[in-house]
Each structure stands twice: as C-alpha cells, then as structure tokens.
Scaffold this active site. Structure first.
Site, mmCIF file in Angstrom:
data_model
loop_
_atom_site.group_PDB
_atom_site.id
_atom_site.type_symbol
_atom_site.label_atom_id
_atom_site.label_comp_id
_atom_site.label_asym_id
_atom_site.label_seq_id
_atom_site.Cartn_x
_atom_site.Cartn_y
_atom_site.Cartn_z
ATOM 1 N N GLY A 43 4.445 -0.388 1.887
ATOM 2 C CA GLY A 43 3.896 0.586 0.940
ATOM 3 C C GLY A 43 3.509 -0.035 -0.390
ATOM 4 N N LYS A 86 13.887 -7.222 -1.542
ATOM 5 C CA LYS A 86 15.142 -7.593 -0.885
ATOM 6 C C LYS A 86 14.993 -8.311 0.444
ATOM 7 C CE LYS A 86 17.883 -3.585 -2.157
ATOM 8 N NZ LYS A 86 18.061 -2.502 -1.202
ATOM 9 N N ARG A 90 -4.472 8.650 1.318
ATOM 10 C CA ARG A 90 -3.869 9.129 2.574
ATOM 11 C C ARG A 90 -4.705 10.221 3.226
ATOM 12 N NH1 ARG A 90 2.594 8.738 1.330
ATOM 13 N NH2 ARG A 90 2.764 6.705 2.331
ATOM 14 N N GLY A 147 7.367 2.099 5.778
ATOM 15 C CA GLY A 147 8.554 1.929 6.624
ATOM 16 C C GLY A 147 8.199 1.833 8.098
HETATM 17 P P1 ADP Z 1 6.784 -3.157 0.459
HETATM 18 O O1 ADP Z 1 6.909 -1.710 0.012
HETATM 19 O O2 ADP Z 1 5.392 -3.644 0.414
HETATM 20 O O3 ADP Z 1 7.477 -3.411 1.773
HETATM 21 P P2 ADP Z 1 9.104 -3.902 -1.077
HETATM 22 O O4 ADP Z 1 9.455 -2.462 -1.211
HETATM 23 O O5 ADP Z 1 9.943 -4.744 -0.222
HETATM 24 O O6 ADP Z 1 7.562 -4.047 -0.633
HETATM 25 O O7 ADP Z 1 9.114 -4.592 -2.502
HETATM 26 C C1 ADP Z 1 8.326 -4.151 -3.556
HETATM 27 C C2 ADP Z 1 9.061 -4.281 -4.851
HETATM 28 O O8 ADP Z 1 9.544 -5.598 -5.033
HETATM 29 C C3 ADP Z 1 8.132 -4.013 -6.022
HETATM 30 O O9 ADP Z 1 8.538 -2.821 -6.667
HETATM 31 C C4 ADP Z 1 8.320 -5.225 -6.913
HETATM 32 O O10 ADP Z 1 8.427 -4.902 -8.279
HETATM 33 C C5 ADP Z 1 9.597 -5.827 -6.410
HETATM 34 N N1 ADP Z 1 9.696 -7.265 -6.716
HETATM 35 C C6 ADP Z 1 8.830 -8.235 -6.384
HETATM 36 N N2 ADP Z 1 9.210 -9.418 -6.895
HETATM 37 C C7 ADP Z 1 10.359 -9.195 -7.570
HETATM 38 C C8 ADP Z 1 11.244 -10.023 -8.329
HETATM 39 N N3 ADP Z 1 10.994 -11.313 -8.501
HETATM 40 N N4 ADP Z 1 12.322 -9.441 -8.878
HETATM 41 C C9 ADP Z 1 12.554 -8.136 -8.722
HETATM 42 N N5 ADP Z 1 11.768 -7.296 -8.029
HETATM 43 C C10 ADP Z 1 10.679 -7.823 -7.451
HETATM 44 MG MG MG Z 2 8.521 -0.611 -0.841
#
Ligand code: ADP
Ligand code: MG
Length: 396
Positions: free
Chosen positions: A353, A197, A36, A376
């Site tokens: 992130g 999610k 960062r 975010g």
């Molecule tokens: P980003 O920060 O890139 O937007 P998210 O916060 O939506 O991504 O999701 C990241 C999280 O999703 C990671 O911590 C990862 O462990 C979790 N994840 C990915 N696949 C699965 C799964 N099959 N079951 C549970 N958690 C998952």
């Molecule tokens: Mg995330």
C-alpha cells in the site's frame, strides 16, 4: 495463475452484484483520491456494455458493524457518476427489501452503489445466512476486489456459495501478473524490500528466496540486517527479536549464491518528521544520536545498477520515510530505475500500500509494468498463501 473470468455472453438483463474495493480516502465529505474507483472501471464498463443490471458492494473504513454516517458510500457513488458520466444510483442499504426493490426497478446497463457492507457485523464474521441474504436479489456475483481478497468475509468469499460467481477484470489481471512474477519470474529476478519492519516481510522472503537472484534490502528493515552484521545503527529502527532471523537469512543467501544488497550509506536525521539538519553517513557507523531515515546516494546508485541488470523486479516497501520530502529521494531513485528498466523490457511490479502510494504520488504509476492495488493482499499472495477471495475462481 488463471481465474474463471466474466462470461462472454448471457449477462444481458442479469442482476449482477460486484464486490469492489471503494475504501477510498474522504475529506470534507468528498472523495479525495479516486484511484481505487478507477481501478474497477474496466469491469464495470464491460458489465454495462453487456447490459447487466449492476450493483456495487464495498466496505469503507472500519465502522465496526454499526451504521456510521461518516463511512457512508454515498460520496463514492457521487464521484463514480462524476468520473464516468454514467447514471449511478445509491441505495441506503446493502441487503434486504430496499436493495431488492431498487434492483427490480433497475434498467439493463444501470449502476447502483450499495451502502457500506461493514455496517453489518455479520460481514466480517463471514456469516453464511448474511452471505445468503446479500445474494438473494441477484442472479450472479463478480469478485473484483483484489485488495480485499485476503479476507474471508461474507461479501468477498461466503457469497460465492449462493450465486454463480466470476472473477472481475481487475482481479484476473492482478492474479495473472502477480502470479507470473511469483511462480515463473524471468531471471535475473530482483526482489527489493523496504518499509518499516522485517517482521512484515518474513513470509515473502521465505516464499521467494529460492527464486531470486538478488535480494535488495532498504527502508527501516535494513537496520536489523546491518545490526546483525555488527554495524552501529544509532537510533535507527531495529527489531531486536529479528536479528537472529537476519543472521540466518544472510548465511543462507551466501550458501545459495544469492546476492544480498544492503545500503552502504544512509541519510540520517533526528526523527522521521524532522526538516533538518540531515547527514549522509556510512550505514554501519551511524552516530549514536541519529536515526537512518533513507538510503544514501551510493546505495541508490548500487541498487539502480542491480535493477538495470534484471529481467524481473518486484518491489515492496519504500526505501525511506518518503512521506517526509527530506527522506524521499531514495524511494524516488528506485522508482526512476524501475521506469528505465521497464522501458528496456524488464517486467517491473510494485506491491504494498505505501509503496504504491509513493510511486503514485511521485508520478511513476504508469511508468512501471504493474502497480498492484492490493496492499496486505499482495503480501499474502507473495507469501504463497491461498486467498479466500480468489480460491473459488482458480482454474490452474
Ligand atoms: P508497504 O505498505 O508498501 O508494504 P510498509 O508498510 O512495510 O510498506 O512500510 C512503509 C512505511 O515504512 C512508511 O510509512 C515509511 O515511512 C516507513 N519507513 C521506511 N523507511 C523507514 C526508516 N528508515 N525508518 C522508519 N520508517 C521507515
Ligand atoms: Mg504499509
């Protein structure tokens, strides 16, 4: 989308306050990852070469409006100096006479790091008198913290009412690239979503669906869709209250001729932190006692084929629990496919992130077109929302 960037001239000797995102991880009182900090070096260098007297302001952690030594920015100032060889000073406050005094004494081209702005509760309330007090010692304000631009805080938004304000180089670059992908993607355009999610990504799907040719869904969110299709997903993550959304989305995509790719096979295990045994199973026949934790090899192959045919790829959300090496392969395969597509001229953009962290730790950060620094903020940007830290600079 273009922003009002730094002026070409007239910065010499000017007292410039720059909002950066120095919210870095610390370990034993030192910066453990300086990504960062490096993200802002172009902006700082440009101001330095223009002879501005630079002060950098940021938040770090969640001190909840109280002075908390563990969230001090002092180690960040130290790391910035170490990284660049520049003379970097540190001020124990972010406003008031201490800052005014240090800024008055500063030479052209000098750099001061101010103390954590979130030590003051007024910051997150976007209190106008606090924003005004932040502005007092300065001639101009530069917003460079894209990753904080979705927050209407005093140091990201409120302050622009009190100083001539410009977007920094990082902010301009983020908005130009992400704006290009969001508003004018070169087709075929693939949106790859994953992560934990469905509910986190509904806004992005809603805003981008009409532009995409293919929607790829992996990660934890895939199981809500597989369940909506009648699959048995064992103990995998399912959002019961989003099954209806998933059904509607699949129907809408079908009626609009948008291809939706869900994983055909899954790497399943006992729990996200299990070190084995793991099994590769069909995605709609996951044994009752197991949970899906990564996409399987057939899914990775199918997703990679789709990526190879794209002109634009936007990826948000890991394909599995990549923090555990047992469930990182799907995410690595997708990163590798983005690398290959990039080398053939496809525009590949990574947001989120955790996705950025995964791509970085796997060594792909400079193998794709752009990895956004906004977690975010990039999500809200792709939802089409106006970001309070960007709006003051929008030109078109
Ligand atoms: P980003 O920060 O890139 O937007 P998210 O916060 O939506 O991504 O999701 C990241 C999280 O999703 C990671 O911590 C990862 O462990 C979790 N994840 C990915 N696949 C699965 C799964 N099959 N079951 C549970 N958690 C998952
Ligand atoms: Mg995330």
């Amino acid at each position: 989308m273009k922003l009002k960037g730094l002026p070409e001239t007239g910065l010499e000797g000017k007292r410039v306050l720059v909002r950066v995102d120095f919210n870095v991880p610390l370990r034993d009182g030192a910066v453990s990852d300086d990504t960062r900090i490096r993200a802002h070096l172009d902006t700082i260098r440009r101001l330095r070469e223009a002879g501005a007297r630079i002060s950098l302001i940021s938040h770090l952690g969640r001190p909840k409006g109280k002075v908390s030594p563990e969230f001090s920015l002092r180690p960040v100032a130290y790391r910035l100096a170490e990284l660049t060889g520049w003379d970097v000073g540190f001020v124990d406050e972010c406003m008031g006479p201490l800052v005014a005094g240090a800024v008055a004494e500063a030479r052209p081209g000098s750099i001061l790091v101010l103390e954590n702005v979130r030590f003051h509760p007024e910051e997150e309330k976007n209190d106008p008198s606090f924003a005004k007090a932040l502005a007092v010692p300065f001639d101009a304000f530069v917003m460079d913290a894209f990753s904080a631009a979705h927050r209407a805080h005093a140091s990201t938004a409120g302050i622009t009412a009190f100083l001539p304000s410009y977007a920094g180089i990082l902010l301009c670059r983020e908005v130009e690239i992400l704006g290009q992908v969001r508003d004018h993607p070169k087709r075929p355009f693939i949106l790859i979503l994953g992560g934990a999610k469905v509910s986190d990504k509904i806004g992005v799907i809603g805003h981008l669906l009409e532009k995409v040719d293919t929607l790829v869904i992996g990660g934890g969110m895939a199981f809500t869709f597989l369940k909506a299709q009648g699959g048995n997903v064992g103990r995998s993550l399912v959002e019961q209250d989003r099954i209806g959304f998933a059904e509607n989305l699949l129907a809408e995509a079908a009626s609009r001729n948008i291809e939706v790719l869900l994983p055909e096979d899954i790497v399943a295990g006992d729990s996200p932190d299990s070190s084995g045994p793991i099994e590769i199973v069909p995605s709609k026949a996951i044994p009752e006692h197991l949970m899906g934790l990564d996409i399987g090899p057939k899914a990775a192959e199918a997703f990679s084929r789709a990526i190879a045919g794209a002109s634009t790829v936007l990826w948000n959300g890991p394909m599995g629990v990549f923090e555990n090496p047992c469930f990182a392969e799907g995410t690595r395969r997708i990163a590798k496919s983005l690398e290959e597509a990039t080398s053939l001229g496809c525009q590949t953009v990574v947001g989120g992130g955790d996705t950025a962290a995964a791509v970085g730790s796997m060594g792909f950060a400079d193998k794709v077109s752009h990895v956004s620094t906004g977690g975010g903020a990039s999500l809200e940007f792709f939802e089409g929302l106006p970001l309070p830290g960007i709006q003051p600079f929008v030109l078109d």
